[in-house]
Design an enzyme around this catalytic site. Structure first.
Site, short mmCIF file in Angstrom:
data_model
loop_
_atom_site.label_atom_id
_atom_site.label_comp_id
_atom_site.label_asym_id
_atom_site.label_seq_id
_atom_site.Cartn_x
_atom_site.Cartn_y
_atom_site.Cartn_z
N GLY A 7 -2.67 11.96 -1.35
CA GLY A 7 -2.96 10.70 -1.59
C GLY A 7 -4.22 10.54 -1.53
CB ILE A 12 -7.23 4.24 2.68
CG1 ILE A 12 -7.23 2.97 2.33
CG2 ILE A 12 -7.73 4.51 4.20
CD1 ILE A 12 -6.04 2.29 2.98
CE LYS A 33 4.13 10.64 -9.50
NZ LYS A 33 5.32 10.03 -9.04
CB THR A 35 -0.40 6.67 -9.87
OG1 THR A 35 -1.51 6.50 -8.75
CG2 THR A 35 0.54 7.57 -9.03
CB ILE A 59 4.12 13.96 -1.58
CG1 ILE A 59 4.80 12.24 -1.94
CG2 ILE A 59 2.70 13.85 -1.45
CD1 ILE A 59 4.48 11.33 -0.59
CB THR A 121 0.95 -1.10 5.69
OG1 THR A 121 0.71 -2.59 5.62
CG2 THR A 121 2.55 -1.03 5.54
CG ASP A 122 -0.96 -5.55 8.55
OD1 ASP A 122 -0.61 -5.18 7.16
OD2 ASP A 122 -1.82 -6.21 8.47
CD GLU A 123 1.92 -5.74 2.90
OE1 GLU A 123 2.63 -5.77 2.33
OE2 GLU A 123 0.53 -6.07 2.48
CE1 TYR A 145 2.54 -0.26 0.17
CE2 TYR A 145 2.39 -2.24 1.51
CZ TYR A 145 1.93 -0.98 1.33
OH TYR A 145 1.07 -0.30 2.06
CE LYS A 149 2.94 2.81 3.78
NZ LYS A 149 2.40 4.33 3.30
N GLY A 270 8.11 -14.15 -2.01
CA GLY A 270 8.30 -13.55 -0.69
C GLY A 270 6.70 -13.19 0.20
P1 NAD Z 1 -4.25 3.84 -3.56
O1 NAD Z 1 -3.20 3.13 -4.38
O2 NAD Z 1 -5.62 3.47 -3.64
O3 NAD Z 1 -3.86 5.17 -3.34
C1 NAD Z 1 -2.67 5.88 -3.37
C2 NAD Z 1 -3.06 7.31 -3.76
O4 NAD Z 1 -1.57 8.03 -3.62
C3 NAD Z 1 -3.31 7.42 -5.27
O5 NAD Z 1 -4.32 8.63 -5.16
C4 NAD Z 1 -2.25 7.95 -5.89
O6 NAD Z 1 -2.33 8.82 -6.96
C5 NAD Z 1 -1.46 8.83 -4.92
N1 NAD Z 1 -0.03 8.67 -5.06
C6 NAD Z 1 0.85 7.78 -5.18
N2 NAD Z 1 2.22 8.48 -5.39
C7 NAD Z 1 2.17 9.69 -5.20
C8 NAD Z 1 2.79 10.81 -5.06
N3 NAD Z 1 4.24 10.50 -5.26
N4 NAD Z 1 2.40 11.87 -4.76
C9 NAD Z 1 1.33 12.35 -4.69
N5 NAD Z 1 0.43 11.23 -4.66
C10 NAD Z 1 0.59 9.87 -5.00
O7 NAD Z 1 -3.83 3.14 -1.83
P2 NAD Z 1 -4.58 3.01 -0.83
O8 NAD Z 1 -4.84 1.45 -0.81
O9 NAD Z 1 -5.80 3.94 -0.41
O10 NAD Z 1 -3.35 3.13 0.39
C11 NAD Z 1 -3.45 4.63 0.98
C12 NAD Z 1 -2.37 4.45 2.07
O11 NAD Z 1 -2.58 3.69 3.27
C13 NAD Z 1 -0.97 4.15 1.60
O12 NAD Z 1 0.05 4.85 2.05
C14 NAD Z 1 -1.01 2.54 1.91
O13 NAD Z 1 0.41 2.13 2.03
C15 NAD Z 1 -1.63 2.66 3.22
N6 NAD Z 1 -2.16 1.38 3.59
C16 NAD Z 1 -3.01 0.72 2.93
C17 NAD Z 1 -3.92 -0.57 3.20
C18 NAD Z 1 -4.78 -1.27 2.38
O14 NAD Z 1 -5.17 -2.32 2.64
N7 NAD Z 1 -5.08 -0.90 1.22
C19 NAD Z 1 -3.54 -0.92 4.46
C20 NAD Z 1 -2.79 -0.24 5.38
C21 NAD Z 1 -2.02 0.99 4.87
O1 DAU Z 2 -1.88 -5.51 5.24
C1 DAU Z 2 -1.99 -4.22 4.55
C2 DAU Z 2 -1.65 -4.23 3.11
O2 DAU Z 2 -2.73 -4.79 2.49
C3 DAU Z 2 -1.42 -2.76 2.55
O3 DAU Z 2 -0.19 -2.19 3.22
C4 DAU Z 2 -1.18 -2.88 1.05
O4 DAU Z 2 -1.15 -1.62 0.42
C5 DAU Z 2 -2.58 -3.58 0.46
O5 DAU Z 2 -2.14 -3.94 -1.01
C6 DAU Z 2 -2.50 -4.91 0.97
O6 DAU Z 2 -1.57 -5.88 0.63
P1 DAU Z 2 -1.73 -7.54 0.43
O7 DAU Z 2 -0.80 -7.80 -0.36
O8 DAU Z 2 -2.19 -8.13 1.62
O9 DAU Z 2 -3.14 -7.48 -0.55
P2 DAU Z 2 -3.61 -7.91 -1.77
O10 DAU Z 2 -5.14 -7.51 -2.15
O11 DAU Z 2 -2.63 -7.85 -3.04
O12 DAU Z 2 -3.46 -9.30 -1.59
C7 DAU Z 2 -4.21 -10.00 -0.39
C8 DAU Z 2 -3.85 -11.39 -0.54
O13 DAU Z 2 -4.63 -12.32 -1.34
C9 DAU Z 2 -2.38 -11.87 -0.56
O14 DAU Z 2 -2.17 -13.00 0.44
C10 DAU Z 2 -2.10 -12.17 -1.76
C11 DAU Z 2 -3.34 -12.84 -2.39
N1 DAU Z 2 -3.93 -12.52 -3.59
C12 DAU Z 2 -3.86 -11.29 -3.87
C13 DAU Z 2 -4.27 -11.43 -5.37
C14 DAU Z 2 -4.52 -9.83 -6.01
C15 DAU Z 2 -4.46 -13.39 -4.28
O15 DAU Z 2 -4.31 -15.03 -4.14
N2 DAU Z 2 -4.76 -13.52 -5.64
C16 DAU Z 2 -4.63 -12.15 -6.26
O16 DAU Z 2 -5.14 -12.16 -7.44
#
Ligand code: NAD
Ligand code: DAU
Length: 332
Positions: A7, A12, A33, A35, A59, A121-123, A145, A149, A270
């Site tokens: 990934g 990240i 992959k 995506t 993966i 993730t904290d989620e 999601y 996780k 939710g």
């Molecule tokens: P992202 O969606 O930007 O990146 C995900 C990457 O994984 C992409 O490059 C995608 O092509 C790849 N991928 C998806 N499915 C795959 C598969 N089956 N095989 C190989 N590659 C695959 O996500 P991100 O925000 O960079 O998050 C990365 C990781 O960190 C995730 O596991 C997510 O749950 C976790 N995370 C994200 C946040 C956040 O705020 N974004 C916070 C905490 C944890």
């Molecule tokens: O907490 C860690 C998680 O943070 C990661 O595990 C996830 O991969 C990442 O997507 C993120 O999840 P959230 O649902 O918290 O993030 P998102 O950016 O989608 O939304 C953040 C907050 O903003 C949430 O309360 C929903 C709100 N939101 C989001 C979008 C996209 C809006 O109000 N409007 C929007 O258009």
């Protein structure tokens, strides 16, 4: 060390690879992959580094994983479907990647005796009204999601307990920064504000998130990989908590726009009200967040302003159809 970073073409993961190439002697093999969220553009500044190589594959595909493992000493798994709203509409890819994908990686690590770091993730803990979650709080996820996780985390722990695999888990709070796909709150709001499009706030906008600058999360993951205790999970929470409305208002102001662009839309089903992580365990390893939200959000807005080459192809492509389906309105 030679690392397999799954990934690593995402938000990240690519920030983590950039950090490791800059701050260590690691060799990095990325398996991704590609995506909609994984992009070769995220490698633009290190694609030609001799210590970096890329394998295109999933993966959950054992042959693709095997082909990427030559000489590898540890696996860091970022690969996941990562957007909560997409998991509500189409959960199947979330289940496949988190369950089957994590399983295939764990089996590969077991066969070769590799250290394995799962990025989580904290989620997985669900919502918390007051106080903060510790690593021993029960897992209580709300969305497809976060449930997938949490399932992946449990599978990782089971491989440690059953087979003695050398595993660690890092649970991060909401990340933001450069190279984040504009389906997530901060980049979506920045690009809409810059373009003069409306900013869709879910429900009352008073949900609270614990914002973590992506370079701080990448540094924590590197530290846990090096020093984390086998079998342990580590929370990595950002230094600042704030409501979505506070975030969006700050972005409006940094982009020179006013509140007439705010659009209160139907809430996410939710929807978790508040996330908050206690990060004492990772602090005890020597980590602390270096970037407060005020500085990080300014840097992030500046990055999106200066890097239209990165986001214009997204915003003018299939993302427009996603946006119309998700928000019932077209981008300008
Ligand atoms: P992202 O969606 O930007 O990146 C995900 C990457 O994984 C992409 O490059 C995608 O092509 C790849 N991928 C998806 N499915 C795959 C598969 N089956 N095989 C190989 N590659 C695959 O996500 P991100 O925000 O960079 O998050 C990365 C990781 O960190 C995730 O596991 C997510 O749950 C976790 N995370 C994200 C946040 C956040 O705020 N974004 C916070 C905490 C944890
Ligand atoms: O907490 C860690 C998680 O943070 C990661 O595990 C996830 O991969 C990442 O997507 C993120 O999840 P959230 O649902 O918290 O993030 P998102 O950016 O989608 O939304 C953040 C907050 O903003 C949430 O309360 C929903 C709100 N939101 C989001 C979008 C996209 C809006 O109000 N409007 C929007 O258009």
């Amino acid at each position: 060390m030679r690392l397999l970073v799954c990934g690593g073409a995402g938000f990240i993961g690519s920030n983590f690879v950039r950090l490791r190439l800059r701050c260590s002697d690691d060799e990095i093999v990325v398996l991704d992959k590609l995506t909609y969220a994984g992009r070769r553009e995220n490698f633009h500044d290190f694609a030609s580094d001799a210590r970096f190589s890329f394998h295109h594959g999933a993966i959950e595909d054992p042959a693709a994983v095997e082909a990427a493992l030559d000489g590898v000493e540890a696996i860091v798994n970022f690969a996941a479907e990562s957007h909560v709203d997409r998991s509500i509409d189409e959960p199947d890819a979330f289940v496949r990647t988190a369950a089957q994908g994590t399983y295939v990686l764990l089996e590969a690590a077991r066969r070769r005796g590799l250290r394995y770091l799962q990025v989580s993730t904290d989620e997985v803990y669900g919502s918390i009204a007051e106080g903060s979650f510790t690593e021993s709080s029960p897992l209580d996820p709300s969305s497809p999601y976060s449930a997938t996780k949490a399932g992946a985390d449990l599978l990782v722990s089971s491989y440690q307990q059953t087979y003695g695999l050398d595993t660690v888990i890092c649970r991060g709070s909401n990340n933001y920064g450069a190279y984040q796909y504009p389906e997530k709150l901060i980049p979506l709001m920045v690009l809409n504000a810059l373009a003069g499009d409306r900013l869709p706030v879910y429900g009352d906008g008073l949900q609270v998130r614990n914002w973590l600058f992506v370079e701080d999360f990448a540094a924590a993951i590197a530290l846990v990989l090096e020093r984390g205790t086998r079998g342990e999970a580590y929370n990595v929470g950002g230094p600042d908590e704030c409501t979505n409305l506070t975030v969006v208002r700050r972005i409006l102001s940094l982009c020179g726009r006013d509140e007439s662009l705010l659009d209160y839309v139907t809430d996410r089903p939710g929807h978790d009200r508040r996330y908050s992580l206690g990060s004492e365990k990772v602090r005890a390893l020597g980590w602390s967040a270096q970037t407060r939200f005020e500085e990080g959000v300014e840097r992030t807005v500046a990055w999106y302003r200066e890097n239209a080459w990165w986001w214009e192809p997204i915003r003018s492509g299939a993302y427009r159809d996603y946006y119309r389906r998700q928000y019932g309105t077209a981008l300008g």
